[in-house]
Structure formats: C-alpha cells, structure tokens
Design a protein around this motif. Structure first.
Motif, mmCIF file in Angstrom:
data_model
loop_
_atom_site.group_PDB
_atom_site.id
_atom_site.type_symbol
_atom_site.label_atom_id
_atom_site.label_comp_id
_atom_site.label_asym_id
_atom_site.label_seq_id
_atom_site.Cartn_x
_atom_site.Cartn_y
_atom_site.Cartn_z
ATOM 1 N N ARG A 19 0.818 -1.215 0.000
ATOM 2 C CA ARG A 19 0.000 0.000 0.000
ATOM 3 C C ARG A 19 0.848 1.260 0.000
ATOM 4 N N HIS A 20 1.941 1.248 0.745
ATOM 5 C CA HIS A 20 2.714 2.488 0.879
ATOM 6 C C HIS A 20 3.315 2.916 -0.459
ATOM 7 N N SER A 21 3.594 1.949 -1.355
ATOM 8 C CA SER A 21 4.146 2.297 -2.664
ATOM 9 C C SER A 21 3.116 3.056 -3.498
ATOM 10 N N LEU A 22 1.866 2.588 -3.469
ATOM 11 C CA LEU A 22 0.816 3.278 -4.216
ATOM 12 C C LEU A 22 0.479 4.619 -3.583
ATOM 13 N N ASN A 23 0.491 4.671 -2.257
ATOM 14 C CA ASN A 23 0.245 5.947 -1.584
ATOM 15 C C ASN A 23 1.306 6.977 -1.952
ATOM 16 N N ALA A 24 2.562 6.547 -1.967
ATOM 17 C CA ALA A 24 3.657 7.460 -2.311
ATOM 18 C C ALA A 24 3.520 7.949 -3.746
#
Length: 303
Positions: A19-24
C-alpha cells in the motif's frame, strides 16, 4: 499532493504490491499503474483490489496472454483463454480496467507460417477490440517486448489498438527501436498513442549507468543539474518517441528523482546521431563499451 503526471506510469512487474508504494505514487501525482494477469504469481489483480478505495484514483492498465502452466507461466493467444482472462480480470479487480494490453503476442506467433501467424494475431486482437466495445475494458492495446515478428503480420484486417507499449531507452537495440516504430506506423499510431517500458532494462542500479554518460542527450542547464539516471530516463522518451513511460520502483525516492527529470530538455539531434551510430555498429550495440563509445561520438562538440 502534486498535479497528475500523465507521462509516468507506475509499472508493477517487480513490485511487492504494498500500500505504501501506491500511496507514495499518488502523493507525487502519479495516477496510472500498469500490471498484468500473470504478475505477482497471478495474484496481482486480487491484491490491488484488496487496497479498496486506494485504487480508485488510479487509471489501471493490465495485460492478458500468459496463463498458469505445469512448469510456470505459458503464453497463449487462444480466443477462449483471452476472453476468460478478461472476464476474470474484471472480477478480480472489482472494476473495469481502463486499458488491457495483449501481452507479448510475438511469443505465440513466432515460428508459425506467415498466414497462420497473421490469422492468430488478428483473432487475438479481435477479442480485445470486442471486449472494449462490450465494456470489459476502457481501451485495448499491444504490449510487445520483441515487436519485430509482428510488423509483417499487420495488415488492413488487423484491428487497430488504442495504445502500443514497447521497450524504450538507451539499452534497446536498434533493431527493436526500428521495429517498434515500424509497428506503430503500420497501425498509423501517433507518438501520443505509444508508451515506453523498462527504460533501464530492469536494472536501474546496474553499473552501466556509471560507465555511460546519458547527460550528453540533454541541452543546456539540464545536462548540468540532472543525474545520469535522470538523463537516461528522459532520453527514454525519444528512443523510440513515446508519450508515457512505465517504470517500476517501490522506492519513493527513486520515483521522485524520475519525476523531477521530466522538465529536462532533450537534444534531439544527439538522439538522431546516436541512432545512426547504433545502425553502423549493428550486432555489437548491446555491449556497454559499444554503447559508451556511441554515446560519446553522438555528443555535440560543445558538450
């Protein structure tokens, strides 16, 4: 949150699907992601769907053409299997994909008699064209790692894709660059309908980016302020000419560095000289020493 960047697509081939990759990416203004039916152990679509509302702001492109086999992924252009993959993609994503590519069709047509290969490609393209008309995808395209075998198969009966995605960048051999442009020309596709992929050949940390100096492809202050990696990424939009580039990274810092290169000005005459040199050295243009020599020779004398 930045304004949307339509010129970068977040490729998820080697992604860990976190998730953090897409959020970034979202925070940086990236609004397009590219995946495939077979990515992430054939679980890419389900994993993306599990992110819920996080997926909503993204345009999602995916690919069909590889299927589970006893010894790993197998390629097929069988119309029934392609249709199955399209329907399963919609179910697993929980939404209609914005764009679906026919994934490396050259895998199945290479080695077939010309007429059989042409019919096979035409039927497969027809499946995706029909899917777009029926609402199983917003648009359809061709994603080809090795487009050469496809060029002679496209004729007036071959459905015209909305998008063509091919390899781009300094590590692409001249035969592939020429074939990519020839294939786009066969379908009368403008540069706006052509995407690049794998601008670093899947190796952004490879030593080759220290051995060659891609900054010679940039003009003026751009050559001074950009890193070698930024320059290589910017040059990928001209080798061949593409409107967007799919690039994968789970490192937000790497993505931010690439985004910051989009304003860099490319010296198109240097690109043209480089391509001419690759043609002269055809067959040896994959070696880093050959590429380094070609890049130095192509550079304008003021660089």
């Amino acid at each position: 949150m930045r304004e949307p960047h339509s010129r970068i697509v977040l490729g998820l081939h080697r992604s860990r699907y976190q998730r953090h990759s897409l959020n970034a990416a979202l925070d940086m203004g990236i609004r397009a992601i590219d995946t495939a039916f077979n990515y992430h152990g054939f679980a890419a679509h389900q994993t993306l769907a599990s992110f819920g509302d996080l997926l909503a702001p993204f345009s999602v492109s995916t690919k069909v053409g590889y299927f589970p086999g006893a010894a790993g992924a197998v390629h097929s252009l069988d119309p029934g299997r392609l249709r199955y993959a399209l329907e399963k993609t919609n179910r697993d994503l929980g939404r209609t994909p914005d764009l679906v590519f026919l994934h490396n069709p050259e895998q199945s047509v290479s080695g077939l008699p010309p007429e059989e290969a042409r019919d096979c490609l035409t039927l497969a393209c027809g499946v995706l064209a029909n899917a777009a008309r029926e609402g199983l995808c917003g648009a359809w395209g061709i994603a080809s790692w090795r487009p050469g075998p496809l060029v002679c198969l496209v004729d007036g009966d071959t459905p015209r894709p909305d998008v063509l995605m091919v390899r781009s960048g300094l590590l692409v051999a001249i035969d592939t660059l020429d074939a990519s442009e020839s294939l786009a020309a066969r379908w009368h596709l403008p540069a706006a309908a052509v995407w690049g992929m794998s601008p670093f050949g899947g190796r952004a940390t490879d030593s080759i980016w220290e051995e060659i100096n891609p900054k010679v492809f940039l003009r003026g202050d751009s050559a001074r302020v950009c890193s070698r990696l930024q320059a290589a990424f910017r040059a990928a939009y001209y080798l061949p000419r593409v409107s967007s580039v799919a690039v994968g990274s789970d490192d937000p810092g790497h993505l931010r560095e690439l985004l910051d290169s989009l304003g860099a000005e490319v010296n198109e005459s240097t690109v043209a000289r480089y391509r001419d040199l690759l043609r002269r050295q055809r067959g040896d243009s994959n070696s880093s020493s050959s590429r380094s020599a070609s890049i130095r020779t192509a550079a304008p004398s003021s660089t």
